[in-house]
Scaffold this motif. Sequence first.
Motif, PDB file in Angstrom:
ATOM      1  N   GLY A  14     -12.820  79.773  50.028  1.00  0.00           N
ATOM      2  CA  GLY A  14     -11.962  80.333  50.655  1.00  0.00           C
ATOM      3  C   GLY A  14     -12.729  81.919  50.401  1.00  0.00           C
ATOM      4  O   GLY A  14     -12.729  82.699  51.374  1.00  0.00           O
ATOM      5  N   LEU A  15     -12.757  82.411  49.278  1.00  0.00           N
ATOM      6  CA  LEU A  15     -14.279  83.206  48.643  1.00  0.00           C
ATOM      7  C   LEU A  15     -14.929  83.664  49.384  1.00  0.00           C
ATOM      8  O   LEU A  15     -14.815  84.879  49.478  1.00  0.00           O
ATOM      9  CB  LEU A  15     -14.218  83.265  46.994  1.00  0.00           C
ATOM     10  CG  LEU A  15     -14.535  84.697  47.104  1.00  0.00           C
ATOM     11  CD1 LEU A  15     -13.420  85.623  46.097  1.00  0.00           C
ATOM     12  CD2 LEU A  15     -14.515  83.916  44.550  1.00  0.00           C
ATOM     13  N   TYR A  16     -15.503  82.605  49.814  1.00  0.00           N
ATOM     14  CA  TYR A  16     -17.096  82.935  50.437  1.00  0.00           C
ATOM     15  C   TYR A  16     -17.050  82.959  51.606  1.00  0.00           C
ATOM     16  O   TYR A  16     -18.173  84.950  52.522  1.00  0.00           O
ATOM     17  CB  TYR A  16     -17.516  81.758  50.436  1.00  0.00           C
ATOM     18  CG  TYR A  16     -19.022  81.737  51.490  1.00  0.00           C
ATOM     19  CD1 TYR A  16     -20.341  81.713  51.159  1.00  0.00           C
ATOM     20  CD2 TYR A  16     -18.364  81.037  53.307  1.00  0.00           C
ATOM     21  CE1 TYR A  16     -21.432  82.256  51.247  1.00  0.00           C
ATOM     22  CE2 TYR A  16     -20.572  81.378  53.766  1.00  0.00           C
ATOM     23  CZ  TYR A  16     -20.849  81.706  53.112  1.00  0.00           C
ATOM     24  OH  TYR A  16     -23.051  81.339  53.686  1.00  0.00           O
ATOM     25  N   PHE A  17     -15.972  83.521  52.591  1.00  0.00           N
ATOM     26  CA  PHE A  17     -15.338  84.300  53.887  1.00  0.00           C
ATOM     27  C   PHE A  17     -14.588  85.341  53.757  1.00  0.00           C
ATOM     28  O   PHE A  17     -14.349  85.838  54.466  1.00  0.00           O
ATOM     29  CB  PHE A  17     -14.515  82.702  54.108  1.00  0.00           C
ATOM     30  CG  PHE A  17     -15.302  81.886  55.046  1.00  0.00           C
ATOM     31  CD1 PHE A  17     -16.762  82.504  55.638  1.00  0.00           C
ATOM     32  CD2 PHE A  17     -15.568  80.512  54.908  1.00  0.00           C
ATOM     33  CE1 PHE A  17     -17.470  81.186  56.754  1.00  0.00           C
ATOM     34  CE2 PHE A  17     -16.548  80.108  55.515  1.00  0.00           C
ATOM     35  CZ  PHE A  17     -17.294  79.968  56.041  1.00  0.00           C
ATOM     36  N   ILE A  49     -12.929  91.085  65.081  1.00  0.00           N
ATOM     37  CA  ILE A  49     -12.322  89.590  65.111  1.00  0.00           C
ATOM     38  C   ILE A  49     -13.186  88.584  63.732  1.00  0.00           C
ATOM     39  O   ILE A  49     -11.567  87.974  62.899  1.00  0.00           O
ATOM     40  CB  ILE A  49     -12.370  88.892  66.957  1.00  0.00           C
ATOM     41  CG1 ILE A  49     -11.930  89.511  67.650  1.00  0.00           C
ATOM     42  CG2 ILE A  49     -11.823  87.286  66.703  1.00  0.00           C
ATOM     43  CD1 ILE A  49     -11.979  88.605  69.153  1.00  0.00           C
ATOM     44  N   THR A  50     -14.089  88.844  63.606  1.00  0.00           N
ATOM     45  CA  THR A  50     -14.646  87.787  62.938  1.00  0.00           C
ATOM     46  C   THR A  50     -13.777  88.412  61.754  1.00  0.00           C
ATOM     47  O   THR A  50     -14.321  87.607  60.314  1.00  0.00           O
ATOM     48  CB  THR A  50     -16.186  88.674  62.890  1.00  0.00           C
ATOM     49  OG1 THR A  50     -16.779  87.589  63.779  1.00  0.00           O
ATOM     50  CG2 THR A  50     -16.691  87.900  61.576  1.00  0.00           C
ATOM     51  N   THR A  51     -13.989  90.049  61.306  1.00  0.00           N
ATOM     52  CA  THR A  51     -13.120  90.133  60.005  1.00  0.00           C
ATOM     53  C   THR A  51     -12.083  90.301  59.223  1.00  0.00           C
ATOM     54  O   THR A  51     -12.510  89.526  58.265  1.00  0.00           O
ATOM     55  CB  THR A  51     -13.449  91.940  60.357  1.00  0.00           C
ATOM     56  OG1 THR A  51     -15.051  92.479  60.666  1.00  0.00           O
ATOM     57  CG2 THR A  51     -12.639  92.308  58.770  1.00  0.00           C
ATOM     58  N   ALA A  52     -11.076  89.856  61.268  1.00  0.00           N
ATOM     59  CA  ALA A  52      -9.641  89.634  60.207  1.00  0.00           C
ATOM     60  C   ALA A  52      -9.832  88.140  60.039  1.00  0.00           C
ATOM     61  O   ALA A  52      -8.958  87.901  59.540  1.00  0.00           O
ATOM     62  CB  ALA A  52      -8.858  89.979  61.710  1.00  0.00           C
ATOM     63  N   ILE A  55     -11.051  87.597  56.704  1.00  0.00           N
ATOM     64  CA  ILE A  55     -10.269  88.142  55.304  1.00  0.00           C
ATOM     65  C   ILE A  55      -9.045  86.699  55.507  1.00  0.00           C
ATOM     66  O   ILE A  55      -8.243  85.866  54.021  1.00  0.00           O
ATOM     67  CB  ILE A  55      -9.549  89.945  55.546  1.00  0.00           C
ATOM     68  CG1 ILE A  55     -11.413  90.374  55.392  1.00  0.00           C
ATOM     69  CG2 ILE A  55      -8.392  90.068  55.051  1.00  0.00           C
ATOM     70  CD1 ILE A  55     -10.471  91.763  55.532  1.00  0.00           C
ATOM     71  N   LEU A  56      -7.856  87.043  56.587  1.00  0.00           N
ATOM     72  CA  LEU A  56      -6.880  85.930  56.346  1.00  0.00           C
ATOM     73  C   LEU A  56      -7.479  84.189  56.366  1.00  0.00           C
ATOM     74  O   LEU A  56      -6.510  83.690  55.771  1.00  0.00           O
ATOM     75  CB  LEU A  56      -6.399  85.959  57.825  1.00  0.00           C
ATOM     76  CG  LEU A  56      -5.818  87.444  58.849  1.00  0.00           C
ATOM     77  CD1 LEU A  56      -5.647  88.104  59.639  1.00  0.00           C
ATOM     78  CD2 LEU A  56      -5.190  88.333  57.248  1.00  0.00           C
ATOM     79  N   GLY A  57      -8.337  84.087  56.767  1.00  0.00           N
ATOM     80  CA  GLY A  57      -8.540  83.141  57.051  1.00  0.00           C
ATOM     81  C   GLY A  57      -8.786  82.511  55.036  1.00  0.00           C
ATOM     82  O   GLY A  57      -9.074  81.689  54.791  1.00  0.00           O
ATOM     83  N   GLY A  58      -9.600  83.405  54.873  1.00  0.00           N
ATOM     84  CA  GLY A  58     -10.090  83.145  53.832  1.00  0.00           C
ATOM     85  C   GLY A  58      -8.974  82.948  52.283  1.00  0.00           C
ATOM     86  O   GLY A  58      -8.936  82.287  51.736  1.00  0.00           O
TER      87      GLY A  58
END
Length: 131
Positions: A14-17, A49-52, A55-58
């Motif tokens: 999670g931190l990696y992303f 999209i990638t940024t969101a 952050i949210l997925g991480g």
Amino acid sequence: MEKLAVTLGRCLLGLYFLMPGISKVTSYQAMLDYMTLHNIPMVDVLLPITTALQILGGLCLIAGLRIKEIALMFAGMTILINLGMHDFWNTYPEGNQGHELQNFVKNLGIFAGLLVMSAGQHLPQWRLVKA
């Protein structure tokens, strides 16, 4: 010990992303330029999209929410990013093919871990949030 290992691994993934997602906010133009250099299409759409998602997925992985779905989504993203952004077979001005090859192979390892996490049945884990 197994519960600790799975939870720690999930949090580190999670931190990696999460961290690159945050860095995309603080260095937005530089990332747009880097994506453009690598001929990524629709950078004005794909970068936010990638940024969101990062952050949210991480945060979801760290909290223990929707683990399988998030891991599978990140696995797909990792392969797409690998092919588009770590294309060591191409040369770029001021590029470093050795560094891109290293990132490409590293991301294959991340991809493998995400696949394992997405396929795990009843992985023992601690959750920060009750699902």
